[in-house]
Design a protein around this motif. Structure first.
Motif, short mmCIF file in Angstrom:
data_model
loop_
_atom_site.label_atom_id
_atom_site.label_comp_id
_atom_site.label_asym_id
_atom_site.label_seq_id
_atom_site.Cartn_x
_atom_site.Cartn_y
_atom_site.Cartn_z
N HIS A 213 0.84 -1.21 0.00
CA HIS A 213 0.00 0.00 0.00
C HIS A 213 0.88 1.26 0.00
O HIS A 213 0.46 2.31 -0.48
N ASN A 214 2.11 1.11 0.52
CA ASN A 214 3.00 2.28 0.54
C ASN A 214 3.41 2.72 -0.86
O ASN A 214 3.66 3.91 -1.10
N TYR A 215 3.49 1.77 -1.78
CA TYR A 215 3.80 2.15 -3.17
C TYR A 215 2.65 2.94 -3.78
O TYR A 215 2.85 3.90 -4.53
N VAL A 216 1.42 2.50 -3.47
CA VAL A 216 0.27 3.22 -4.03
C VAL A 216 0.19 4.63 -3.44
O VAL A 216 0.07 5.62 -4.18
N LEU A 217 0.31 4.71 -2.11
CA LEU A 217 0.31 6.04 -1.48
C LEU A 217 1.49 6.86 -2.01
O LEU A 217 1.37 8.08 -2.21
N GLY A 218 2.61 6.20 -2.24
CA GLY A 218 3.79 6.88 -2.78
C GLY A 218 3.54 7.44 -4.18
O GLY A 218 3.91 8.57 -4.48
N HIS A 219 2.87 6.64 -5.03
CA HIS A 219 2.54 7.12 -6.38
C HIS A 219 1.62 8.35 -6.31
O HIS A 219 1.81 9.32 -7.03
N LEU A 220 0.61 8.27 -5.43
CA LEU A 220 -0.33 9.41 -5.30
C LEU A 220 0.44 10.64 -4.84
O LEU A 220 0.27 11.75 -5.37
N THR A 221 1.29 10.45 -3.83
CA THR A 221 2.04 11.59 -3.27
C THR A 221 3.04 12.14 -4.28
O THR A 221 3.22 13.36 -4.38
N ALA A 222 3.68 11.26 -5.04
CA ALA A 222 4.70 11.69 -6.00
C ALA A 222 4.10 12.65 -7.03
O ALA A 222 4.70 13.68 -7.35
N VAL A 223 2.92 12.31 -7.54
CA VAL A 223 2.28 13.17 -8.55
C VAL A 223 1.93 14.53 -7.94
O VAL A 223 2.18 15.59 -8.53
N GLN A 224 1.36 14.48 -6.73
CA GLN A 224 0.96 15.72 -6.06
C GLN A 224 2.18 16.59 -5.75
O GLN A 224 2.15 17.81 -5.93
N LEU A 225 3.26 15.95 -5.30
CA LEU A 225 4.47 16.69 -4.92
C LEU A 225 5.14 17.30 -6.16
O LEU A 225 5.55 18.46 -6.15
N ARG A 226 5.24 16.51 -7.23
CA ARG A 226 5.88 17.05 -8.44
C ARG A 226 5.08 18.23 -8.98
O ARG A 226 5.66 19.24 -9.37
N ARG A 227 3.76 18.10 -8.98
CA ARG A 227 2.92 19.20 -9.45
C ARG A 227 3.13 20.44 -8.59
O ARG A 227 3.28 21.56 -9.09
N TYR A 228 3.18 20.25 -7.28
CA TYR A 228 3.38 21.39 -6.39
C TYR A 228 4.74 22.05 -6.65
O TYR A 228 4.84 23.27 -6.80
N LEU A 229 5.77 21.22 -6.74
CA LEU A 229 7.12 21.74 -6.98
C LEU A 229 7.15 22.56 -8.26
O LEU A 229 7.68 23.68 -8.29
N GLU A 230 6.60 22.00 -9.34
CA GLU A 230 6.75 22.64 -10.65
C GLU A 230 5.81 23.84 -10.82
O GLU A 230 6.07 24.72 -11.62
N THR A 231 4.72 23.85 -10.04
CA THR A 231 3.80 24.98 -10.13
C THR A 231 4.26 26.15 -9.25
O THR A 231 4.22 27.31 -9.66
N TYR A 232 4.70 25.83 -8.02
CA TYR A 232 4.93 26.90 -7.06
C TYR A 232 6.41 27.13 -6.70
O TYR A 232 6.76 28.18 -6.19
N ILE A 233 7.27 26.14 -6.92
CA ILE A 233 8.64 26.28 -6.44
C ILE A 233 9.62 26.52 -7.58
O ILE A 233 10.46 27.41 -7.51
N THR A 234 9.56 25.73 -8.63
CA THR A 234 10.58 25.82 -9.67
C THR A 234 10.07 26.45 -10.98
O THR A 234 10.87 26.84 -11.82
N GLN A 235 8.76 26.47 -11.16
CA GLN A 235 8.17 26.98 -12.41
C GLN A 235 8.82 26.38 -13.65
O GLN A 235 8.96 27.04 -14.68
N GLY A 236 9.23 25.16 -13.53
CA GLY A 236 9.85 24.45 -14.66
C GLY A 236 10.17 23.06 -14.16
O GLY A 236 9.78 22.70 -13.04
N PRO A 237 10.89 22.25 -14.97
CA PRO A 237 11.17 20.87 -14.56
C PRO A 237 11.92 20.84 -13.21
O PRO A 237 12.98 21.45 -13.08
N PHE A 238 11.35 20.15 -12.23
CA PHE A 238 11.96 20.12 -10.89
C PHE A 238 13.35 19.50 -10.93
O PHE A 238 14.21 19.83 -10.13
#
Ligand SMILES: [Zn+2]
Length: 283
Positions: A213-238
């Motif tokens: 289940h940690n892989y599934v939660l990890g996949h969900l979190t990975a997408v959310q985290l990458r989106r957050y990083l690229e939208t608000y932190i790096t404004q480009g490829p993280f």
């Protein structure tokens, strides 16, 4: 399409180092202590291991690297765990000098591992020529989505099987429980007349129980985290940004096990885990 050809003449250790250098995350100490190449009698899997909790931390990776896509993904994945482990704030009390939860370290590892299938990373970091990527770009994006979809069904097989196993470890129909789940969830038919403990061939059942289940939660979190990083932190490829590395240090790695995983996700992405991002990423 043969995605392994992107890596056939590449040094995967050097590429892993470059990937983490681009984010300002130092992994040379981990690389120097790691056991990355196959030899007779060695375990065939890959994992990251943190030994003790004394600073500087002793973090090592075991792998069996071959110049192909699978091992590029795996190297980026395991060094994601390593980058997390080695950057936990050593001033935290002993018991908190650890990851927040298995699903948070899997999120980092999965986010990094997925770069091996990411056309932008392949071009910018792995040096794959544009001409090779032009025909492969759509396929790679499709493959990434298909992998994650298929994986969720496989993870559900593991989850339901282990739940049945631990509810009644002595039941005698575990072989049937396994294949019933495989047929229902993965739509893979059992070989006719087969009644063998195929479930026991899955290494996690024996050495990393109740993990999937940690892989599934990890996949969900990975997408959310990458989106957050690229939208608000790096404004480009993280993956080309030292700011992304610093952000991960402060928002995820450093605080260790100070907070639970739910709070860690909120700290890193300013909202609770939201599966909508994963679902949207599959469209
Ligand atoms: Zn992992």
């Amino acid at each position: 399409m043969d995605v392994d050809r992107f890596f056939r003449d590449k040094d995967l250790e050097a590429l892993t180092l470059k990937a983490y250098d681009n984010m300002g995350l130092e992994i040379r100490d981990v690389l120097a202590k790691s056991d990355l190449h196959e030899r007779k009698g060695k375990i065939q899997h890959a994992f990251c291991l943190g030994i003790g909790r004394k600073y500087p931390y002793d973090v090592r990776v075991l792998a069996n690297v071959q110049p192909d896509s699978y091992w590029m993904d795996t190297m980026l994945h395991e060094f994601g765990h390593a980058a997390y482990d080695k950057h936990i704030n050593p001033r935290l009390p002993y018991l908190l000098r650890s990851i927040a939860h298995t699903c948070t370290t899997e999120a980092i590892a999965l986010m990094m591992g997925s770069l091996a299938d990411d056309p932008a990373w392949l071009s910018a970091v792995a040096g794959v020529p544009e001409a090779d990527l032009r025909e492969g770009r759509e396929y790679l994006l499709w493959r990434d989505r298909a992998d994650r979809l298929v994986f969720v069904r496989w993870a559900l097989v593991m989850f339901h099987f282990e739940r049945a196993l631990y509810a009644d470890p002595d039941r005698e129909d575990l072989n049937k429980v396994w294949w019933d789940l495989v047929e229902r969830l993965q739509l893979v038919r059992r070989p006719p007349g087969r009644d063998e403990p195929d479930w026991a061939a899955k290494i996690h059942v024996a050495v990393a129980p109740v993990y999937y289940h940690n892989y599934v939660l990890g996949h969900l979190t990975a997408v959310q985290l990458r989106r957050y990083l690229e939208t608000y932190i790096t404004q480009g490829p993280f993956f080309m940004s030292e700011v992304a590395g610093r952000y991960l240090l402060e928002a995820v790695f450093g605080p260790g096990a100070r907070d639970d995983w739910r709070t860690t996700v909120i700290r890193a992405t300013r909202e609770a885990l939201n599966p909508d991002y994963f679902v949207k990423s599959l469209h």
